[in-house]
Design a protein around this motif. Structure first.
Motif, PDB file in Angstrom:
ATOM      1  N   SER A 159      10.483  -6.733 -11.692  1.00 33.52           N
ATOM      2  CA  SER A 159      10.202  -5.316 -11.156  1.00 33.52           C
ATOM      3  C   SER A 159       8.775  -5.045 -11.648  1.00 33.52           C
ATOM      4  CB  SER A 159      11.389  -4.502 -11.329  1.00 33.52           C
ATOM      5  OG  SER A 159      11.333  -4.237 -12.932  1.00 33.52           O
ATOM      6  N   ASP A 160       8.193  -3.901 -10.595  1.00 35.88           N
ATOM      7  CA  ASP A 160       7.041  -3.385 -11.268  1.00 35.88           C
ATOM      8  C   ASP A 160       6.962  -2.103 -10.536  1.00 35.88           C
ATOM      9  OD1 ASP A 160       4.530  -2.974 -12.294  1.00 35.88           O
ATOM     10  OD2 ASP A 160       4.004  -5.115 -11.999  1.00 35.88           O
ATOM     11  N   THR A 161       5.855  -1.533 -10.782  1.00 35.25           N
ATOM     12  CA  THR A 161       5.649  -0.226 -10.100  1.00 35.25           C
ATOM     13  C   THR A 161       4.233  -0.021  -9.369  1.00 35.25           C
ATOM     14  OG1 THR A 161       4.425   0.884 -11.686  1.00 35.25           O
ATOM     15  CG2 THR A 161       7.064   1.313 -11.432  1.00 35.25           C
ATOM     16  N   VAL A 162       3.910   0.665  -8.167  1.00 35.08           N
ATOM     17  CA  VAL A 162       2.865   1.139  -7.358  1.00 35.08           C
ATOM     18  C   VAL A 162       2.580   2.354  -7.363  1.00 35.08           C
ATOM     19  CG1 VAL A 162       1.341   0.679  -5.605  1.00 35.08           C
ATOM     20  CG2 VAL A 162       2.996  -1.138  -6.256  1.00 35.08           C
ATOM     21  N   ALA A 163       1.719   3.297  -8.032  1.00 39.18           N
ATOM     22  CA  ALA A 163       1.328   4.340  -8.259  1.00 39.18           C
ATOM     23  C   ALA A 163       1.139   5.128  -6.800  1.00 39.18           C
ATOM     24  CB  ALA A 163       0.133   4.866  -9.073  1.00 39.18           C
ATOM     25  N   ALA A 164       1.339   6.417  -6.591  1.00 42.03           N
ATOM     26  CA  ALA A 164       1.017   6.844  -5.303  1.00 42.03           C
ATOM     27  C   ALA A 164      -0.331   6.493  -4.998  1.00 42.03           C
ATOM     28  CB  ALA A 164       1.192   8.591  -5.561  1.00 42.03           C
ATOM     29  N   GLY A 165      -1.107   6.444  -3.669  1.00 42.74           N
ATOM     30  CA  GLY A 165      -2.120   6.200  -3.153  1.00 42.74           C
ATOM     31  C   GLY A 165      -2.644   4.872  -3.846  1.00 42.74           C
ATOM     32  N   ARG A 166      -1.875   3.901  -4.214  1.00 41.96           N
ATOM     33  CA  ARG A 166      -2.436   2.864  -4.960  1.00 41.96           C
ATOM     34  C   ARG A 166      -1.910   1.764  -4.115  1.00 41.96           C
ATOM     35  NH1 ARG A 166      -6.680   3.699  -8.388  1.00 41.96           N
ATOM     36  NH2 ARG A 166      -6.359   5.988  -9.284  1.00 41.96           N
ATOM     37  N   ASN A 167      -2.378   0.559  -4.356  1.00 37.89           N
ATOM     38  CA  ASN A 167      -1.752  -0.840  -3.993  1.00 37.89           C
ATOM     39  C   ASN A 167      -1.342  -1.642  -5.017  1.00 37.89           C
ATOM     40  OD1 ASN A 167      -3.081  -0.350  -1.398  1.00 37.89           O
ATOM     41  ND2 ASN A 167      -5.213  -0.665  -2.167  1.00 37.89           N
ATOM     42  N   GLY A 168      -0.642  -2.608  -4.620  1.00 38.99           N
ATOM     43  CA  GLY A 168      -0.021  -3.627  -5.505  1.00 38.99           C
ATOM     44  C   GLY A 168       0.234  -4.815  -5.097  1.00 38.99           C
ATOM     45  N   THR A 169      -0.056  -6.016  -5.591  1.00 38.89           N
ATOM     46  CA  THR A 169       0.345  -7.342  -5.094  1.00 38.89           C
ATOM     47  C   THR A 169       1.183  -8.242  -5.992  1.00 38.89           C
ATOM     48  OG1 THR A 169      -1.873  -7.522  -3.767  1.00 38.89           O
ATOM     49  CG2 THR A 169      -0.662  -9.714  -4.211  1.00 38.89           C
ATOM     50  N   PHE A 170       2.344  -8.844  -5.530  1.00 40.91           N
ATOM     51  CA  PHE A 170       3.243  -9.419  -6.140  1.00 40.91           C
ATOM     52  C   PHE A 170       3.582 -10.710  -5.858  1.00 40.91           C
ATOM     53  CE2 PHE A 170       3.723  -4.788  -6.093  1.00 40.91           C
ATOM     54  CZ  PHE A 170       3.900  -4.361  -7.402  1.00 40.91           C
ATOM     55  N   ALA A 171       3.683 -11.578  -6.653  1.00 40.89           N
ATOM     56  CA  ALA A 171       4.046 -12.994  -6.398  1.00 40.89           C
ATOM     57  C   ALA A 171       5.663 -13.139  -5.830  1.00 40.89           C
ATOM     58  CB  ALA A 171       4.003 -14.135  -7.078  1.00 40.89           C
ATOM     59  N   VAL A 172       5.821 -13.523  -4.658  1.00 31.44           N
ATOM     60  CA  VAL A 172       7.638 -13.617  -4.491  1.00 31.44           C
ATOM     61  C   VAL A 172       7.895 -14.928  -3.907  1.00 31.44           C
ATOM     62  CG1 VAL A 172       7.612 -11.162  -3.988  1.00 31.44           C
ATOM     63  CG2 VAL A 172       6.836 -12.602  -2.032  1.00 31.44           C
ATOM     64  N   THR A 173       9.102 -15.024  -4.059  1.00 38.12           N
ATOM     65  CA  THR A 173       9.917 -16.362  -3.417  1.00 38.12           C
ATOM     66  C   THR A 173      10.653 -16.002  -2.106  1.00 38.12           C
ATOM     67  OG1 THR A 173      10.007 -16.966  -5.634  1.00 38.12           O
ATOM     68  CG2 THR A 173      11.485 -18.247  -3.955  1.00 38.12           C
ATOM     69  N   ALA A 174      10.216 -16.743  -0.903  1.00 28.26           N
ATOM     70  CA  ALA A 174      10.999 -16.646   0.191  1.00 28.26           C
ATOM     71  C   ALA A 174      12.732 -16.480   0.090  1.00 28.26           C
ATOM     72  CB  ALA A 174      10.585 -17.872   1.311  1.00 28.26           C
ATOM     73  N   GLY A 175      13.359 -15.778   0.752  1.00 28.32           N
ATOM     74  CA  GLY A 175      14.694 -15.693   0.799  1.00 28.32           C
ATOM     75  C   GLY A 175      15.181 -14.660  -0.234  1.00 28.32           C
TER      76      GLY A 175
ATOM     77  N   THR B 106       0.872  -1.206   0.147  1.00 27.23           N
ATOM     78  CA  THR B 106       0.098   0.027   0.086  1.00 27.23           C
ATOM     79  C   THR B 106       0.969   1.325  -0.021  1.00 27.23           C
ATOM     80  OG1 THR B 106      -1.812  -1.177   1.121  1.00 27.23           O
ATOM     81  CG2 THR B 106      -1.941   1.238   1.122  1.00 27.23           C
ATOM     82  N   ASN B 107       0.856   1.836  -1.118  1.00 26.93           N
ATOM     83  CA  ASN B 107       1.823   3.174  -1.126  1.00 26.93           C
ATOM     84  C   ASN B 107       1.129   4.550  -0.829  1.00 26.93           C
ATOM     85  OD1 ASN B 107       3.615   5.026  -2.089  1.00 26.93           O
ATOM     86  ND2 ASN B 107       3.529   4.255  -4.325  1.00 26.93           N
ATOM     87  N   LEU B 108       1.227   4.887   0.406  1.00 25.82           N
ATOM     88  CA  LEU B 108       0.882   6.079   0.918  1.00 25.82           C
ATOM     89  C   LEU B 108       1.702   7.475   0.758  1.00 25.82           C
ATOM     90  CD1 LEU B 108      -1.034   4.769   4.139  1.00 25.82           C
ATOM     91  CD2 LEU B 108      -2.039   5.252   1.836  1.00 25.82           C
ATOM     92  N   THR B 109       2.748   7.158  -0.227  1.00 20.34           N
ATOM     93  CA  THR B 109       3.735   8.214  -0.302  1.00 20.34           C
ATOM     94  C   THR B 109       3.062   9.180  -1.493  1.00 20.34           C
ATOM     95  OG1 THR B 109       4.985   7.250  -2.494  1.00 20.34           O
ATOM     96  CG2 THR B 109       5.646   6.684   0.019  1.00 20.34           C
ATOM     97  N   ASP B 110       3.669  10.158  -1.795  1.00 17.05           N
ATOM     98  CA  ASP B 110       3.066  11.150  -2.923  1.00 17.05           C
ATOM     99  C   ASP B 110       3.856  10.958  -4.238  1.00 17.05           C
ATOM    100  OD1 ASP B 110       5.592  12.126  -1.928  1.00 17.05           O
ATOM    101  OD2 ASP B 110       4.873  13.937  -1.561  1.00 17.05           O
ATOM    102  N   ARG B 111       4.518   9.688  -4.509  1.00 17.34           N
ATOM    103  CA  ARG B 111       5.510   9.321  -5.600  1.00 17.34           C
ATOM    104  C   ARG B 111       4.975   7.848  -6.172  1.00 17.34           C
ATOM    105  NH1 ARG B 111       9.613  12.736  -6.010  1.00 17.34           N
ATOM    106  NH2 ARG B 111      10.132  11.986  -8.035  1.00 17.34           N
TER     107      ARG B 111
END
Length: 126
Positions: free
Chosen positions: A100-116, A79-84
Motif C-alpha cells: 500500500s502507498d499514498t498519493v498526495a492531492a494533486g500529485r502522481n504516483g506509479t506502482f508495480a502491480v501484478t495482473a489479477g 494522477t490524483n486530482l482530488t483535494d485529499r
C-alpha cells in the motif's frame, strides 16, 4: 452524451494520460471538507505499452473505489486530482495485501502491480 462532449472527454483523458506518463504534477482544487475530484488510472505493461486507462470520480460521501489490474499490466500510474491524499492498497484475489502507498492531492504516483490483483483507492473519511 453528444459527439462534442465525447471528444472533449477524450481530449482531456489524453492530456491527463500524458501527465501521468511523464510524472508531471497536476494542479489540485482548493481544499474542501470532503474529497472531490477525479482520479486517472493508467495501467502499462513491462515495455511501457498502454494496457488500460480509466477515471474515477470521488464525490462527497464516497471514500473507497476499486480497480482490477488488467492482464499484461505491470505498472499502475495514478494522477490524483482530488483535494485529499489518496491511499492505494493492492490485494491478491484471496484478499492478501501485497503493498500500500499514498498519493498526495494533486500529485502522481506509479506502482508495480501484478495482473489479477485489485487496487483499492481510498480517501480519508471526514
Amino acid at each position: 452524451m453528444g459527439t462534442t462532449t465525447g471528444r472533449r472527454r477524450a481530449a482531456i483523458g489524453a492530456v491527463l494520460a500524458l501527465l501521468a506518463g511523464t510524472g508531471a504534477v497536476a494542479a489540485s482544487t482548493a481544499p474542501a471538507a470532503a474529497a472531490t475530484g477525479d482520479v486517472l488510472i493508467v495501467q502499462k505493461g513491462s515495455t511501457g505499452n498502454l494496457v488500460s486507462v480509466q477515471t474515477f470520480v470521488f464525490l462527497p460521501g464516497i471514500t473507497e473505489q476499486g480497480d482490477g489490474v488488467q492482464a499484461g499490466a505491470t505498472q499502475f500510474a495514478v494522477t490524483n486530482l482530488t483535494d485529499r491524499t489518496l491511499g492505494l492498497t493492492e490485494r491478491t484475489a484471496s484478499g492478501t495485501v501485497v503493498h500500500s502507498d499514498t498519493v498526495a492531492a494533486g500529485r502522481n504516483g506509479t506502482f508495480a502491480v501484478t495482473a489479477g490483483d485489485t487496487v483499492t483507492l481510498t480517501v480519508p473519511a471526514d
